[in-house]
Design an enzyme around this catalytic site. Structure first.
Site, PDB file in Angstrom:
ATOM      1  N   CYS A   1      50.328  51.950 110.811  1.00  0.00           N
ATOM      2  CA  CYS A   1      51.010  51.499 112.029  1.00  0.00           C
ATOM      3  C   CYS A   1      50.424  52.179 113.267  1.00  0.00           C
ATOM      4  CB  CYS A   1      52.492  51.838 111.966  1.00  0.00           C
ATOM      5  SG  CYS A   1      53.275  51.406 110.417  1.00  0.00           S
ATOM      6  N   ASP A   2      50.208  53.477 113.183  1.00  0.00           N
ATOM      7  CA  ASP A   2      49.920  54.251 114.399  1.00  0.00           C
ATOM      8  C   ASP A   2      48.491  54.759 114.503  1.00  0.00           C
ATOM      9  OD1 ASP A   2      52.553  53.919 115.085  1.00  0.00           O
ATOM     10  OD2 ASP A   2      53.225  55.833 114.267  1.00  0.00           O
TER      11      ASP A   2
ATOM     12  N   CYS B   1      53.405  56.807 109.451  1.00  0.00           N
ATOM     13  CA  CYS B   1      52.774  55.530 109.111  1.00  0.00           C
ATOM     14  C   CYS B   1      51.394  55.434 109.751  1.00  0.00           C
ATOM     15  CB  CYS B   1      53.677  54.378 109.563  1.00  0.00           C
ATOM     16  SG  CYS B   1      53.035  52.775 109.052  1.00  0.00           S
TER      17      CYS B   1
HETATM   18  C1  LIG Z   1      57.080  55.760 112.713  1.00  0.00           C
HETATM   19  C2  LIG Z   1      56.901  54.355 112.193  1.00  0.00           C
HETATM   20  C3  LIG Z   1      56.102  53.492 112.909  1.00  0.00           C
HETATM   21  C4  LIG Z   1      55.932  52.187 112.444  1.00  0.00           C
HETATM   22  N1  LIG Z   1      55.118  51.348 113.145  1.00  0.00           N
HETATM   23  C5  LIG Z   1      54.892  50.101 112.692  1.00  0.00           C
HETATM   24  C6  LIG Z   1      54.025  49.208 113.391  1.00  0.00           C
HETATM   25  O1  LIG Z   1      53.453  49.564 114.430  1.00  0.00           O
HETATM   26  N2  LIG Z   1      53.873  47.963 112.878  1.00  0.00           N
HETATM   27  C7  LIG Z   1      54.474  47.548 111.709  1.00  0.00           C
HETATM   28  O2  LIG Z   1      54.296  46.398 111.314  1.00  0.00           O
HETATM   29  N3  LIG Z   1      55.282  48.369 111.036  1.00  0.00           N
HETATM   30  C8  LIG Z   1      55.497  49.627 111.482  1.00  0.00           C
HETATM   31  N4  LIG Z   1      56.309  50.485 110.769  1.00  0.00           N
HETATM   32  C9  LIG Z   1      56.908  50.002 109.523  1.00  0.00           C
HETATM   33  C10 LIG Z   1      58.096  49.086 109.856  1.00  0.00           C
HETATM   34  O3  LIG Z   1      58.925  49.746 110.776  1.00  0.00           O
HETATM   35  C11 LIG Z   1      58.853  48.717 108.589  1.00  0.00           C
HETATM   36  O4  LIG Z   1      57.973  48.153 107.657  1.00  0.00           O
HETATM   37  C12 LIG Z   1      59.957  47.703 108.912  1.00  0.00           C
HETATM   38  O5  LIG Z   1      60.800  48.183 109.927  1.00  0.00           O
HETATM   39  C13 LIG Z   1      60.791  47.384 107.674  1.00  0.00           C
HETATM   40  O6  LIG Z   1      61.754  46.458 108.050  1.00  0.00           O
HETATM   41  P1  LIG Z   1      63.073  46.194 107.200  1.00  0.00           P
HETATM   42  O7  LIG Z   1      63.767  45.102 107.914  1.00  0.00           O
HETATM   43  O8  LIG Z   1      62.733  46.023 105.781  1.00  0.00           O
HETATM   44  O9  LIG Z   1      63.927  47.536 107.281  1.00  0.00           O
HETATM   45  P2  LIG Z   1      64.199  48.636 108.378  1.00  0.00           P
HETATM   46  O10 LIG Z   1      63.401  48.447 109.597  1.00  0.00           O
HETATM   47  O11 LIG Z   1      64.076  49.927 107.680  1.00  0.00           O
HETATM   48  O12 LIG Z   1      65.726  48.382 108.790  1.00  0.00           O
HETATM   49  C14 LIG Z   1      66.777  48.521 107.922  1.00  0.00           C
HETATM   50  C15 LIG Z   1      68.003  48.970 108.681  1.00  0.00           C
HETATM   51  O13 LIG Z   1      69.167  48.440 108.094  1.00  0.00           O
HETATM   52  C16 LIG Z   1      70.268  49.273 108.383  1.00  0.00           C
HETATM   53  N5  LIG Z   1      70.991  49.647 107.172  1.00  0.00           N
HETATM   54  C17 LIG Z   1      70.587  50.461 106.156  1.00  0.00           C
HETATM   55  N6  LIG Z   1      71.553  50.605 105.243  1.00  0.00           N
HETATM   56  C18 LIG Z   1      72.605  49.868 105.674  1.00  0.00           C
HETATM   57  C19 LIG Z   1      73.915  49.629 105.159  1.00  0.00           C
HETATM   58  N7  LIG Z   1      74.338  50.150 103.995  1.00  0.00           N
HETATM   59  N8  LIG Z   1      74.735  48.825 105.877  1.00  0.00           N
HETATM   60  C20 LIG Z   1      74.350  48.268 107.051  1.00  0.00           C
HETATM   61  N9  LIG Z   1      73.117  48.475 107.576  1.00  0.00           N
HETATM   62  C21 LIG Z   1      72.264  49.268 106.905  1.00  0.00           C
HETATM   63  C22 LIG Z   1      69.724  50.533 109.033  1.00  0.00           C
HETATM   64  O14 LIG Z   1      69.912  50.436 110.428  1.00  0.00           O
HETATM   65  C23 LIG Z   1      68.250  50.474 108.667  1.00  0.00           C
HETATM   66  O15 LIG Z   1      67.477  51.190 109.558  1.00  0.00           O
HETATM   67  C24 LIG Z   1      56.538  51.777 111.235  1.00  0.00           C
HETATM   68  C25 LIG Z   1      57.366  52.653 110.539  1.00  0.00           C
HETATM   69  C26 LIG Z   1      57.566  53.932 110.999  1.00  0.00           C
HETATM   70  C27 LIG Z   1      58.456  54.864 110.243  1.00  0.00           C
END
Ligand SMILES: Cc1cc2nc3c(=O)[nH]c(=O)nc-3n(C[C@H](O)[C@H](O)[C@H](O)COP(=O)(O)OP(=O)(O)OC[C@H]3O[C@@H](n4cnc5c(N)ncnc54)[C@H](O)[C@@H]3O)c2cc1C
Length: 349
Positions: free
Chosen positions: A172-173, A169
């Site tokens: 992000c980084d 990302c």
């Molecule tokens: C390396 C990296 C660095 C990042 N740094 C930043 C940053 O500095 N700032 C920023 O704003 N964004 C950053 N991001 C992006 C950010 O992390 C995502 O946009 C954000 O986490 C998305 O949130 P979400 O709640 O949609 O899902 P996610 O954070 O992806 O969480 C979803 C979670 O739900 C759970 N899940 C999945 N399937 C199931 C299931 N069937 N049953 C039960 N639980 C389940 C899992 O634990 C999964 O990980 C970064 C991403 C990465 C990969």
């Protein structure tokens, strides 16, 4: 069997924000946060989501740089606090931010089950959800917030340097001090690879965009943007073979391999950014919600979290292949909880 008001599937910023709003609305949400399994570890889908896989988070509003030790100790339950890595002293980390969100949801009464939902039945109402341990739950509404995982190449050296120069990302980084005025690598050839390269060119001394073919997959206008940016050099017909570095500095370089003759070449680089797509965590839905051609959940109404099934809402990266940020996911989680609350209220009257 008791029927829940709201079940939230997922434990990233979208899931916890939805839980905070639903709990404060006295809907007693039940959160399935995911299971702690080897398969989830390998896929990068352990509980607490994508932010739990990163280090500093500099762009989440409300957390300017500063020492949060006392606050973290006061805010997070001692049992969870004990398992967390020590605080860096200069700003919030991804795992800290996620534990704070989880704690905030629990403080308002959200109940949490550490398991995956592996099967859903949205054809009948109340909806039926099955967890991997076999537990069956019924609910009036469901919020899907299961996120999308970044794709990696699967090289052992790539895994070894994650968070020490390897990232998926750039937005992000990319602005972190370790990448400033340093040569950086982007792997990919589509629009997002060009976008990431362009973004990184603001900070890097040079950006090598490494593509396995002799032409970018990106749209013409995006490809032109990369080709005319004086800081971006496109390395055609090469793939990443190995990332190398040191314990002290993290990534210091890479080995690239030519796709036409297999010859290798070394390049000095302080960062490697993978831009080879994301995989939305939607397989468990088994076609019960309409998806896009990239398998993201299709939202049916602009600026709402409605899906193709009434009473089922989606929030965060699982329904967003464009912004993919913690703060936008958290915002969508809030919207989904409000949509679920209003949907329930409308049915009661
Ligand atoms: C390396 C990296 C660095 C990042 N740094 C930043 C940053 O500095 N700032 C920023 O704003 N964004 C950053 N991001 C992006 C950010 O992390 C995502 O946009 C954000 O986490 C998305 O949130 P979400 O709640 O949609 O899902 P996610 O954070 O992806 O969480 C979803 C979670 O739900 C759970 N899940 C999945 N399937 C199931 C299931 N069937 N049953 C039960 N639980 C389940 C899992 O634990 C999964 O990980 C970064 C991403 C990465 C990969």
């Amino acid at each position: 069997m008791a029927v829940e008001n709201v079940v939230i599937i997922g434990s990233g910023p979208a899931g916890w924000s939805a839980a905070i709003y639903a709990a404060r609305a006295e809907l007693r949400p039940l959160v399935f946060e995911g299971a702690i399994t080897e398969e989830n570890r390998i896929n990068g889908t352990l509980p607490l989501g994508q932010l739990n896989l990163t280090t500093e988070v500099e762009n989440y509003a409300g957390f300017p740089a500063g020492d949060l030790t006392a606050y973290l100790n006061a805010a997070i339950e001692p049992a969870a606090r004990k398992l967390m890595p020590p605080h860096s002293g200069h700003g919030v980390s991804g795992p800290e931010l996620m534990e704070l969100m989880r704690q905030q949801a629990k403080n308002f009464g959200a109940r949490v089950i550490t398991d995956d939902i592996v099967k859903v039945d949205f054809q009948r109402h109340p909806f039926v959800l099955t967890a991997s341990a076999g537990e069956v739950t019924q609910s009036q509404t469901v919020i899907v917030a299961t996120g999308a995982r970044a794709n990696y190449l699967g090289l052992p050296s790539e895994e070894a340097y994650k968070n020490r120069g390897v990232s998926a990302c750039a937005v992000c980084d990319g602005a972190l001090p370790r990448f400033r005025n340093k040569p950086l690598l982007v792997i990919g050839g589509g629009d997002s690879a060009v976008e990431e390269s362009t973004y990184l060119s603001k900070f890097a001394s040079r950006v090598y965009l490494v593509h396995r073919r002799d032409q970018l997959r990106a749209s013409k206008i995006m490809a032109q943007r990369a080709e005319t940016n004086p800081k971006i050099e496109i390395v055609w017909n090469h793939v990443l073979d190995e990332v190398f570095g040191t314990d002290a500095d993290g990534v210091t370089g890479v080995v690239l391999r030519g796709t036409d003759g297999g010859q290798t070449r070394k390049l000095a680089a302080s960062g490697v950014f993978l831009a080879i797509g994301h995989t939305p965590n939607t397989a468990f839905l088994e076609g019960q919600l309409k998806l896009t051609d990239q398998n993201y959940i299709k939202l049916t109404t602009p600026f709402r979290t409605h899906t193709s099934v009434e009473g089922v809402f989606a929030a965060g990266d699982v329904a967003d292949d464009y912004y993919r940020q913690a703060v936008t996911s958290a915002g969508a989680g809030c919207m989904a909880a409000l949509d679920a609350e209003r949907w329930l209220a409308a049915r009661e009257h």
